[in-house]
Write a protein that holds these residues in place. Structure first.
Motif, PDB file in Angstrom:
ATOM      1  N   GLN A  49      -1.804  -4.568  -4.222  1.00  0.00           N
ATOM      2  CA  GLN A  49      -2.579  -5.998  -4.531  1.00  0.00           C
ATOM      3  C   GLN A  49      -1.817  -7.053  -3.743  1.00  0.00           C
ATOM      4  O   GLN A  49      -2.630  -7.812  -2.950  1.00  0.00           O
ATOM      5  N   GLN A  50      -0.540  -7.077  -3.583  1.00  0.00           N
ATOM      6  CA  GLN A  50      -0.205  -8.056  -2.924  1.00  0.00           C
ATOM      7  C   GLN A  50       0.329  -7.942  -1.474  1.00  0.00           C
ATOM      8  O   GLN A  50       0.475  -8.872  -0.907  1.00  0.00           O
ATOM      9  N   ALA A  51       0.083  -6.578  -1.030  1.00  0.00           N
ATOM     10  CA  ALA A  51       0.451  -6.433   0.351  1.00  0.00           C
ATOM     11  C   ALA A  51      -0.715  -6.838   1.084  1.00  0.00           C
ATOM     12  O   ALA A  51      -1.941  -6.764   0.711  1.00  0.00           O
ATOM     13  N   LYS A  52      -0.286  -7.014   2.577  1.00  0.00           N
ATOM     14  CA  LYS A  52      -1.324  -7.438   3.462  1.00  0.00           C
ATOM     15  C   LYS A  52      -2.177  -6.146   3.850  1.00  0.00           C
ATOM     16  O   LYS A  52      -3.349  -6.146   3.973  1.00  0.00           O
ATOM     17  N   ARG A  53      -1.519  -5.118   3.849  1.00  0.00           N
ATOM     18  CA  ARG A  53      -1.991  -3.739   3.980  1.00  0.00           C
ATOM     19  C   ARG A  53      -1.251  -2.652   3.430  1.00  0.00           C
ATOM     20  O   ARG A  53      -0.079  -2.930   3.089  1.00  0.00           O
ATOM     21  N   PHE A  54      -1.830  -1.457   2.847  1.00  0.00           N
ATOM     22  CA  PHE A  54      -1.293  -0.427   2.149  1.00  0.00           C
ATOM     23  C   PHE A  54      -1.999   0.594   2.580  1.00  0.00           C
ATOM     24  O   PHE A  54      -3.047   0.914   3.060  1.00  0.00           O
ATOM     25  N   GLY A  55      -1.358   1.897   2.536  1.00  0.00           N
ATOM     26  CA  GLY A  55      -1.861   3.374   2.669  1.00  0.00           C
ATOM     27  C   GLY A  55      -1.113   4.288   2.476  1.00  0.00           C
ATOM     28  O   GLY A  55       0.082   4.214   1.918  1.00  0.00           O
ATOM     29  N   SER A  56      -1.431   5.621   3.103  1.00  0.00           N
ATOM     30  CA  SER A  56      -0.738   6.796   2.813  1.00  0.00           C
ATOM     31  C   SER A  56      -0.675   7.590   4.155  1.00  0.00           C
ATOM     32  O   SER A  56      -1.581   7.383   4.986  1.00  0.00           O
ATOM     33  N   ILE A  57       0.495   8.447   3.958  1.00  0.00           N
ATOM     34  CA  ILE A  57       0.578   9.493   5.126  1.00  0.00           C
ATOM     35  C   ILE A  57       0.371  10.823   4.520  1.00  0.00           C
ATOM     36  O   ILE A  57       0.922  11.151   3.547  1.00  0.00           O
TER      37      ILE A  57
END
Length: 337
Positions: free
Chosen positions: A110-118
């Motif tokens: 929620q706080q991050a500009k972008r997030f994801g997974s590898i």
């Protein structure tokens, strides 16, 4: 589109990468190397600040036995980051949910500009509810399990990487480098990303989807079943004209009933199975022989080399010649002379 490099509130953007016991080491080191190499081409105030967040106490033993030491445990990491990436590892598919980790991931995402997974780090995001209703991808070998466990995800299993809003997911292992290069290009522009790709001796953007890296595509039924008997016949007669009427006659049933039973048991139509079987046979010949494309196409039941190229493009996201260039024995073991 004009790029505005590194437009962040912070001068030094923070990249946090979540690791855990059993993590795939390249899922961690690959993306970190992309951003670390990028710092060579950026002004000091634009440098990425990199940190590994641990989901286990003490040193983290990777799936290959290598030992990693996280900068801090996730329970001691409340600071928001600009980019949060979750690594993958063989242990994740059957791992039990961790309520505390899930809550931390939701807060950080929620706080991050972008997030994801590898790779299959997508399982951790999914267990935290962060993939509900989203488009996502993962390692081809774990795609079926992810789809079964989390049917609410709009899974696109052939993608190397995929963006859905501020969510980014990638395919397996080295695809984390592809994703990181794309994220870097968004931040600092394509020239910086290209320079980093050259430094790492990788492609800026590889051709095709991840199906070309998977084992052969064709699923098989029990050999003594109706569908299994037809499949064995198809595999032995790929160069023949194979119609529903002809195949139905082999098992003494009507074309309509045969097509219904085949689709039910094989989870695909007879025509789809035949096409996939021909692709698999052609892949094997392209990998192991030096026969001309035309000969391989005819032997495998395609109309001609052009038809084979079209089907390869549809099924694998790459042409037959490109597939040979990438996976043939001669391409993998070039002469040193």
């Amino acid at each position: 589109m004009r790029h505005h490099p590194l437009e962040y509130p912070r001068i030094m953007p923070t990249v946090s990468l979540l690791a855990f016991p059993g993590v795939q080491s390249l899922d961690v080191s690959g993306p970190l190397d992309v951003f670390a190499e990028a710092n060579r081409f950026l002004l000091p105030q634009q440098h990425y600040r990199l940190q590994v967040i641990g989901a286990g106490d003490g040193p983290l033993i990777c799936s290959n036995g290598m030992q990693l030491t996280a900068h801090r445990h996730f329970t001691h990491s409340d600071e928001a980051c600009d980019l949060l990436l979750v690594a993958g590892g063989p242990v994740l598919v059957k791992q039990a949910p961790d309520a505390a980790l899930g809550a931390w991931l939701r807060q950080q995402a929620q706080q991050a500009k972008r997030f994801g997974s590898i790779c299959n780090g997508a399982f951790l995001l999914a267990r935290a509810g962060l993939l509900d209703g989203t488009r996502a991808t993962t390692h081809w070998d774990d795609a079926a399990a992810l789809a079964q466990q989390f049917p609410q995800i709009r899974l696109e299993p052939d993608r190397i990487w995929l963006r859905d809003g501020k969510l980014y997911t990638s395919a397996g292992v080295t695809a984390g480098i592809d994703l990181s290069l794309a994220l870097l290009a968004e931040d600092a522009g394509p020239e910086v990303a290209l320079n980093v790709a050259k430094r790492l001796v990788v492609f800026m953007q590889r051709s095709g989807g991840q199906s070309q890296f998977s084992p052969y595509l064709t699923p098989y039924a029990e050999e003594d079943s109706l569908v299994g008997r037809v499949q064995q016949y198809v595999l032995a007669h790929l160069g023949d004209k194979l119609t529903v009427e002809k195949l139905a006659g082999l098992v003494a049933t009507s074309p309509r009933n045969f097509a219904r039973v085949f689709a039910r048991d094989a989870r695909m139509t007879p025509a789809e199975f035949i096409e996939l079987a021909r692709v698999d046979a052609a892949r094997a010949m392209l990998e192991r022989s030096a026969l001309p494309l035309k000969s391989i196409a005819i032997d495998c039941g395609f109309r001609d080399a052009g038809h084979m190229r079209q089907v390869f493009q549809k099924r694998l996201g790459t042409g037959a010649q490109q597939y040979r260039d990438s996976f043939s024995a001669s391409a993998r073991h070039p002469s040193n002379e």
